[in-house]
Design a protein around this motif. Structure first.
Motif, PDB file in Angstrom:
ATOM      1  N   GLY A  42       0.772  -1.474   0.000  1.00  0.00           N
ATOM      2  CA  GLY A  42      -0.096  -0.012   0.055  1.00  0.00           C
ATOM      3  C   GLY A  42       0.677   1.390  -0.060  1.00  0.00           C
ATOM      4  O   GLY A  42       0.296   2.354   0.105  1.00  0.00           O
ATOM      5  N   TYR A  43       2.185   1.171   0.050  1.00  0.00           N
ATOM      6  CA  TYR A  43       3.201   2.190  -0.262  1.00  0.00           C
ATOM      7  C   TYR A  43       3.927   2.244  -1.144  1.00  0.00           C
ATOM      8  O   TYR A  43       4.371   1.222  -1.913  1.00  0.00           O
ATOM      9  N   GLU A  44       4.376   3.478  -1.745  1.00  0.00           N
ATOM     10  CA  GLU A  44       5.640   3.472  -2.674  1.00  0.00           C
ATOM     11  C   GLU A  44       6.688   2.864  -2.075  1.00  0.00           C
ATOM     12  O   GLU A  44       7.182   3.362  -1.248  1.00  0.00           O
ATOM     13  N   PRO A  45       7.406   2.016  -2.880  1.00  0.00           N
ATOM     14  CA  PRO A  45       8.897   1.697  -2.385  1.00  0.00           C
ATOM     15  C   PRO A  45       9.935   2.893  -2.490  1.00  0.00           C
ATOM     16  O   PRO A  45       9.622   3.723  -3.450  1.00  0.00           O
ATOM     17  N   TYR A  46      10.917   2.957  -1.610  1.00  0.00           N
ATOM     18  CA  TYR A  46      11.824   3.916  -1.743  1.00  0.00           C
ATOM     19  C   TYR A  46      13.348   3.223  -1.513  1.00  0.00           C
ATOM     20  O   TYR A  46      13.419   2.191  -0.757  1.00  0.00           O
ATOM     21  N   SER A  47      14.140   3.858  -2.403  1.00  0.00           N
ATOM     22  CA  SER A  47      15.568   3.332  -2.413  1.00  0.00           C
ATOM     23  C   SER A  47      16.366   4.565  -2.387  1.00  0.00           C
ATOM     24  O   SER A  47      16.137   5.589  -2.812  1.00  0.00           O
ATOM     25  N   GLN A  48      17.384   4.247  -1.730  1.00  0.00           N
ATOM     26  CA  GLN A  48      18.429   5.442  -1.424  1.00  0.00           C
ATOM     27  C   GLN A  48      19.762   4.767  -1.029  1.00  0.00           C
ATOM     28  O   GLN A  48      19.904   3.768  -0.211  1.00  0.00           O
ATOM     29  N   LEU A  49      20.934   5.504  -1.416  1.00  0.00           N
ATOM     30  CA  LEU A  49      22.166   5.143  -0.801  1.00  0.00           C
ATOM     31  C   LEU A  49      22.372   5.730   0.641  1.00  0.00           C
ATOM     32  O   LEU A  49      22.147   6.973   0.576  1.00  0.00           O
ATOM     33  N   ILE A  50      22.898   5.169   1.626  1.00  0.00           N
ATOM     34  CA  ILE A  50      23.156   5.738   2.869  1.00  0.00           C
ATOM     35  C   ILE A  50      24.830   5.974   2.916  1.00  0.00           C
ATOM     36  O   ILE A  50      25.425   4.677   2.524  1.00  0.00           O
ATOM     37  N   ALA A  51      25.346   6.680   3.612  1.00  0.00           N
ATOM     38  CA  ALA A  51      26.625   6.725   3.913  1.00  0.00           C
ATOM     39  C   ALA A  51      26.790   6.452   5.197  1.00  0.00           C
ATOM     40  O   ALA A  51      26.491   7.223   6.242  1.00  0.00           O
ATOM     41  N   VAL A  52      27.639   5.159   5.706  1.00  0.00           N
ATOM     42  CA  VAL A  52      27.753   4.852   6.971  1.00  0.00           C
ATOM     43  C   VAL A  52      29.157   5.188   7.290  1.00  0.00           C
ATOM     44  O   VAL A  52      30.167   5.219   6.809  1.00  0.00           O
ATOM     45  N   VAL A  54      32.163   6.076  10.521  1.00  0.00           N
ATOM     46  CA  VAL A  54      32.752   5.446  11.634  1.00  0.00           C
ATOM     47  C   VAL A  54      32.424   6.448  12.840  1.00  0.00           C
ATOM     48  O   VAL A  54      32.067   5.715  13.945  1.00  0.00           O
ATOM     49  N   GLU A  55      32.189   7.425  12.614  1.00  0.00           N
ATOM     50  CA  GLU A  55      32.211   8.578  13.861  1.00  0.00           C
ATOM     51  C   GLU A  55      30.778   9.036  13.973  1.00  0.00           C
ATOM     52  O   GLU A  55      29.990   9.026  12.778  1.00  0.00           O
ATOM     53  N   GLY A  56      30.021   9.146  15.080  1.00  0.00           N
ATOM     54  CA  GLY A  56      28.812   9.630  15.242  1.00  0.00           C
ATOM     55  C   GLY A  56      27.859   8.638  14.975  1.00  0.00           C
ATOM     56  O   GLY A  56      27.960   7.269  14.984  1.00  0.00           O
ATOM     57  N   ALA A  57      26.535   8.910  15.310  1.00  0.00           N
ATOM     58  CA  ALA A  57      25.136   8.125  15.023  1.00  0.00           C
ATOM     59  C   ALA A  57      25.082   7.800  13.702  1.00  0.00           C
ATOM     60  O   ALA A  57      25.502   8.680  12.794  1.00  0.00           O
ATOM     61  N   ASN A  58      24.363   6.723  13.286  1.00  0.00           N
ATOM     62  CA  ASN A  58      24.024   6.431  12.272  1.00  0.00           C
ATOM     63  C   ASN A  58      22.671   5.907  11.824  1.00  0.00           C
ATOM     64  O   ASN A  58      22.225   4.726  11.624  1.00  0.00           O
ATOM     65  N   PRO A  59      21.528   6.725  12.528  1.00  0.00           N
ATOM     66  CA  PRO A  59      20.243   6.469  12.446  1.00  0.00           C
ATOM     67  C   PRO A  59      19.543   7.007  11.144  1.00  0.00           C
ATOM     68  O   PRO A  59      20.062   8.385  10.530  1.00  0.00           O
ATOM     69  N   TRP A  60      18.548   6.468  10.523  1.00  0.00           N
ATOM     70  CA  TRP A  60      17.845   7.126   9.410  1.00  0.00           C
ATOM     71  C   TRP A  60      16.600   6.715   9.647  1.00  0.00           C
ATOM     72  O   TRP A  60      16.036   5.726  10.299  1.00  0.00           O
ATOM     73  N   CYS A  61      15.728   7.394   9.198  1.00  0.00           N
ATOM     74  CA  CYS A  61      14.117   7.348   9.066  1.00  0.00           C
ATOM     75  C   CYS A  61      13.565   7.469   7.579  1.00  0.00           C
ATOM     76  O   CYS A  61      13.828   8.426   6.914  1.00  0.00           O
ATOM     77  N   PHE A  62      12.785   6.269   7.258  1.00  0.00           N
ATOM     78  CA  PHE A  62      12.362   6.358   5.939  1.00  0.00           C
ATOM     79  C   PHE A  62      10.857   6.300   6.152  1.00  0.00           C
ATOM     80  O   PHE A  62      10.168   5.509   6.674  1.00  0.00           O
ATOM     81  N   ASP A  63      10.484   7.384   5.570  1.00  0.00           N
ATOM     82  CA  ASP A  63       8.898   7.869   5.570  1.00  0.00           C
ATOM     83  C   ASP A  63       8.300   7.525   4.028  1.00  0.00           C
ATOM     84  O   ASP A  63       8.412   8.212   3.432  1.00  0.00           O
ATOM     85  N   LEU A  64       7.512   6.456   4.126  1.00  0.00           N
ATOM     86  CA  LEU A  64       6.964   5.938   2.805  1.00  0.00           C
ATOM     87  C   LEU A  64       5.594   6.834   2.402  1.00  0.00           C
ATOM     88  O   LEU A  64       4.989   6.905   3.335  1.00  0.00           O
ATOM     89  N   LEU A  65       5.371   7.061   1.118  1.00  0.00           N
ATOM     90  CA  LEU A  65       4.432   7.642   0.676  1.00  0.00           C
ATOM     91  C   LEU A  65       3.270   6.708   0.432  1.00  0.00           C
ATOM     92  O   LEU A  65       3.504   5.645  -0.022  1.00  0.00           O
ATOM     93  N   GLN A  66       1.981   6.789   1.252  1.00  0.00           N
ATOM     94  CA  GLN A  66       1.035   6.063   0.910  1.00  0.00           C
ATOM     95  C   GLN A  66       0.142   6.129  -0.678  1.00  0.00           C
ATOM     96  O   GLN A  66      -0.062   7.151  -1.013  1.00  0.00           O
ATOM     97  N   ARG A  67       0.102   4.817  -1.295  1.00  0.00           N
ATOM     98  CA  ARG A  67      -0.682   5.027  -2.491  1.00  0.00           C
ATOM     99  C   ARG A  67      -2.175   5.102  -2.383  1.00  0.00           C
ATOM    100  O   ARG A  67      -2.472   4.743  -1.298  1.00  0.00           O
ATOM    101  N   GLU A  68      -2.593   6.023  -2.997  1.00  0.00           N
ATOM    102  CA  GLU A  68      -4.132   6.125  -2.494  1.00  0.00           C
ATOM    103  C   GLU A  68      -4.927   5.959  -4.126  1.00  0.00           C
ATOM    104  O   GLU A  68      -4.283   6.120  -5.250  1.00  0.00           O
ATOM    105  N   MET A  69      -6.163   5.508  -3.655  1.00  0.00           N
ATOM    106  CA  MET A  69      -7.141   5.303  -4.979  1.00  0.00           C
ATOM    107  C   MET A  69      -8.384   6.035  -4.690  1.00  0.00           C
ATOM    108  O   MET A  69      -8.956   5.875  -3.367  1.00  0.00           O
TER     109      MET A  69
END
Length: 75
Positions: A42-52, A54-69
């Motif tokens: 029910g959501y649009e897939p999302y793809s992205q390159l992330i850069a991990v 060594v220093e600092g936190a490595n958190p990400w949030c992926f907020d998908l778009l909902q498909r609507e009809m």
């Protein structure tokens, strides 16, 4: 390096290279760029390159778009 990937909606499918799981997703990855694909029914897939890093936190949030009809003709 620990990487955390949150998803909206909660529990979306997460693929990072050859690893897979569901959000919130946690994995140890080497410092580098990694392809991420997040998907959910029910959501649009999302793809992205992330850069991990060594220093600092490595958190990400992926907020998908909902498909609507809607029961009407498209404009």
């Amino acid at each position: 390096v620990e990487v955390r990937i949150g998803t909206v909606p909660y529990g979306a499918n997460v693929h990072v290279g050859n690893l897979q799981g569901s959000g919130p997703f946690k994995a140890a990855l080497p410092p580098s760029r990694h392809p991420v694909i997040v998907s959910a029914p029910g959501y649009e897939p999302y793809s992205q390159l992330i850069a991990v890093s060594v220093e600092g936190a490595n958190p990400w949030c992926f907020d998908l778009l909902q498909r609507e009809m809607t029961p009407q003709a498209c404009p």
